[in-house]
Design a protein around this motif. Structure first.
Motif, PDB file in Angstrom:
ATOM      1  N   PRO A  30      41.336   8.367  43.801  1.00  0.00           N
ATOM      2  CA  PRO A  30      42.166   9.512  43.401  1.00  0.00           C
ATOM      3  C   PRO A  30      43.636   9.141  43.181  1.00  0.00           C
ATOM      4  CG  PRO A  30      40.725  10.141  45.202  1.00  0.00           C
ATOM      5  CD  PRO A  30      40.583   8.652  45.020  1.00  0.00           C
ATOM      6  N   CYS A  31      44.154   8.212  43.963  1.00  0.00           N
ATOM      7  CA  CYS A  31      45.569   7.849  43.841  1.00  0.00           C
ATOM      8  C   CYS A  31      45.862   7.040  42.574  1.00  0.00           C
ATOM      9  CB  CYS A  31      46.050   7.092  45.075  1.00  0.00           C
ATOM     10  SG  CYS A  31      45.137   5.578  45.429  1.00  0.00           S
ATOM     11  N   ALA A  32      44.841   6.599  41.886  1.00  0.00           N
ATOM     12  CA  ALA A  32      45.027   5.869  40.631  1.00  0.00           C
ATOM     13  C   ALA A  32      44.826   6.779  39.424  1.00  0.00           C
ATOM     14  CB  ALA A  32      44.056   4.695  40.561  1.00  0.00           C
ATOM     15  N   GLY A  33      44.534   8.047  39.665  1.00  0.00           N
ATOM     16  CA  GLY A  33      44.266   8.991  38.587  1.00  0.00           C
ATOM     17  C   GLY A  33      45.522   9.581  37.981  1.00  0.00           C
ATOM     18  N   PRO A  34      45.345  10.597  37.168  1.00  0.00           N
ATOM     19  CA  PRO A  34      46.484  11.198  36.462  1.00  0.00           C
ATOM     20  C   PRO A  34      47.491  11.876  37.388  1.00  0.00           C
ATOM     21  CG  PRO A  34      44.481  12.479  36.101  1.00  0.00           C
ATOM     22  CD  PRO A  34      44.078  11.226  36.823  1.00  0.00           C
ATOM     23  N   ASN A  37      51.316  10.473  40.972  1.00  0.00           N
ATOM     24  CA  ASN A  37      52.671  10.720  41.467  1.00  0.00           C
ATOM     25  C   ASN A  37      52.688  11.659  42.666  1.00  0.00           C
ATOM     26  OD1 ASN A  37      53.869   9.021  39.597  1.00  0.00           O
ATOM     27  ND2 ASN A  37      54.079  10.656  38.086  1.00  0.00           N
ATOM     28  N   ASP A  38      51.596  12.392  42.870  1.00  0.00           N
ATOM     29  CA  ASP A  38      51.510  13.294  44.024  1.00  0.00           C
ATOM     30  C   ASP A  38      51.621  12.532  45.346  1.00  0.00           C
ATOM     31  OD1 ASP A  38      51.165  15.377  42.259  1.00  0.00           O
ATOM     32  OD2 ASP A  38      49.087  15.813  42.848  1.00  0.00           O
ATOM     33  N   TRP A  39      51.223  11.278  45.375  1.00  0.00           N
ATOM     34  CA  TRP A  39      51.207  10.511  46.628  1.00  0.00           C
ATOM     35  C   TRP A  39      52.609  10.216  47.141  1.00  0.00           C
ATOM     36  CZ3 TRP A  39      46.949  11.458  44.149  1.00  0.00           C
ATOM     37  CH2 TRP A  39      45.756  11.483  44.859  1.00  0.00           C
ATOM     38  N   GLN A  46      52.208  16.126  48.042  1.00  0.00           N
ATOM     39  CA  GLN A  46      51.609  15.241  49.037  1.00  0.00           C
ATOM     40  C   GLN A  46      50.463  15.935  49.778  1.00  0.00           C
ATOM     41  OE1 GLN A  46      54.203  12.980  51.547  1.00  0.00           O
ATOM     42  NE2 GLN A  46      55.506  12.354  49.840  1.00  0.00           N
ATOM     43  N   ASP A  47      50.583  17.225  49.988  1.00  0.00           N
ATOM     44  CA  ASP A  47      49.483  17.964  50.616  1.00  0.00           C
ATOM     45  C   ASP A  47      48.247  17.916  49.719  1.00  0.00           C
ATOM     46  OD1 ASP A  47      48.411  19.746  52.704  1.00  0.00           O
ATOM     47  OD2 ASP A  47      48.437  21.251  51.107  1.00  0.00           O
ATOM     48  N   ARG A  48      48.444  18.119  48.429  1.00  0.00           N
ATOM     49  CA  ARG A  48      47.339  18.040  47.470  1.00  0.00           C
ATOM     50  C   ARG A  48      46.755  16.625  47.452  1.00  0.00           C
ATOM     51  NH1 ARG A  48      49.643  20.448  43.042  1.00  0.00           N
ATOM     52  NH2 ARG A  48      50.616  18.508  42.411  1.00  0.00           N
ATOM     53  N   ALA A  49      47.611  15.615  47.495  1.00  0.00           N
ATOM     54  CA  ALA A  49      47.160  14.224  47.500  1.00  0.00           C
ATOM     55  C   ALA A  49      46.337  13.927  48.749  1.00  0.00           C
ATOM     56  CB  ALA A  49      48.355  13.287  47.420  1.00  0.00           C
ATOM     57  N   ASP A  55      37.905  12.693  49.792  1.00  0.00           N
ATOM     58  CA  ASP A  55      36.734  12.401  48.961  1.00  0.00           C
ATOM     59  C   ASP A  55      36.738  10.948  48.481  1.00  0.00           C
ATOM     60  OD1 ASP A  55      35.653  14.976  49.087  1.00  0.00           O
ATOM     61  OD2 ASP A  55      36.949  15.669  47.455  1.00  0.00           O
ATOM     62  N   CYS A  56      37.683  10.153  48.934  1.00  0.00           N
ATOM     63  CA  CYS A  56      37.856   8.787  48.449  1.00  0.00           C
ATOM     64  C   CYS A  56      36.948   7.811  49.212  1.00  0.00           C
ATOM     65  CB  CYS A  56      39.313   8.358  48.609  1.00  0.00           C
ATOM     66  SG  CYS A  56      39.633   6.715  47.945  1.00  0.00           S
ATOM     67  N   PRO A  57      36.247   6.945  48.493  1.00  0.00           N
ATOM     68  CA  PRO A  57      35.345   6.001  49.151  1.00  0.00           C
ATOM     69  C   PRO A  57      36.052   4.884  49.923  1.00  0.00           C
ATOM     70  CG  PRO A  57      35.395   5.580  46.798  1.00  0.00           C
ATOM     71  CD  PRO A  57      36.192   6.834  47.034  1.00  0.00           C
ATOM     72  N   VAL A  58      37.357   4.735  49.743  1.00  0.00           N
ATOM     73  CA  VAL A  58      38.078   3.673  50.461  1.00  0.00           C
ATOM     74  C   VAL A  58      39.034   4.234  51.508  1.00  0.00           C
ATOM     75  CG1 VAL A  58      37.864   2.081  48.507  1.00  0.00           C
ATOM     76  CG2 VAL A  58      39.937   3.442  48.740  1.00  0.00           C
ATOM     77  N   LEU A  59      38.805   5.477  51.915  1.00  0.00           N
ATOM     78  CA  LEU A  59      39.692   6.154  52.865  1.00  0.00           C
ATOM     79  C   LEU A  59      39.955   5.320  54.124  1.00  0.00           C
ATOM     80  CD1 LEU A  59      41.246   8.714  53.789  1.00  0.00           C
ATOM     81  CD2 LEU A  59      39.091   9.508  54.747  1.00  0.00           C
ATOM     82  N   GLU A  60      38.905   4.809  54.749  1.00  0.00           N
ATOM     83  CA  GLU A  60      39.084   4.072  56.007  1.00  0.00           C
ATOM     84  C   GLU A  60      39.875   2.780  55.799  1.00  0.00           C
ATOM     85  OE1 GLU A  60      35.393   3.575  58.109  1.00  0.00           O
ATOM     86  OE2 GLU A  60      34.895   5.694  57.864  1.00  0.00           O
ATOM     87  N   ALA A  61      39.578   2.041  54.747  1.00  0.00           N
ATOM     88  CA  ALA A  61      40.306   0.798  54.474  1.00  0.00           C
ATOM     89  C   ALA A  61      41.765   1.094  54.143  1.00  0.00           C
ATOM     90  CB  ALA A  61      39.643   0.026  53.335  1.00  0.00           C
ATOM     91  N   CYS A  62      42.001   2.182  53.442  1.00  0.00           N
ATOM     92  CA  CYS A  62      43.370   2.588  53.098  1.00  0.00           C
ATOM     93  C   CYS A  62      44.160   2.929  54.362  1.00  0.00           C
ATOM     94  CB  CYS A  62      43.310   3.780  52.144  1.00  0.00           C
ATOM     95  SG  CYS A  62      44.913   4.343  51.562  1.00  0.00           S
ATOM     96  N   THR A  63      43.531   3.672  55.256  1.00  0.00           N
ATOM     97  CA  THR A  63      44.179   4.038  56.515  1.00  0.00           C
ATOM     98  C   THR A  63      44.504   2.785  57.330  1.00  0.00           C
ATOM     99  OG1 THR A  63      42.991   6.133  56.564  1.00  0.00           O
ATOM    100  CG2 THR A  63      43.927   5.378  58.642  1.00  0.00           C
TER     101      THR A  63
END
Length: 89
Positions: A30-34, A37-39, A46-49, A55-63
């Motif tokens: 999601p952070c690579a989508g259109p 900039n929300d991130w 940022q709340d929307r981001a 729903d992101c499959p890399v949530l745990e690795a990102c955290t």
């Protein structure tokens, strides 16, 4: 470091490599989508981001990366910097 510049701290390189590998394996996040900039945007953006992260499959690795690297700006792993600090404490 100026805004828009990104450098992975040496101690966080393994976590970054894991995140990068998972992104390559799962496809766009999601952070690579259109709305990317929300991130780093307003509190409302940022709340929307953060909600999109769940729903992101890399949530745990990102955290893991964000906490290891002590990322201080933006949404990483569905959390703000303050939320990451609280979670890691």
């Amino acid at each position: 470091m100026t805004r828009g510049t990104f450098a992975v701290p040496n101690h966080a390189r393994p976590a970054w490599d894991e995140l990068h590998a998972r992104i390559l394996a799962t496809g766009p996040t999601p952070c690579a989508g259109p709305d990317r900039n929300d991130w780093l945007g307003t509190a409302q953006q940022q709340d929307r981001a953060a909600r999109a992260c769940f729903d992101c499959p890399v949530l745990e690795a990102c955290t893991r990366y964000a906490i290891t690297a002590d990322e201080r700006e933006g949404i990483w792993g569905g959390m703000t910097s303050a939320e990451r600090k609280e979670w890691a404490a």
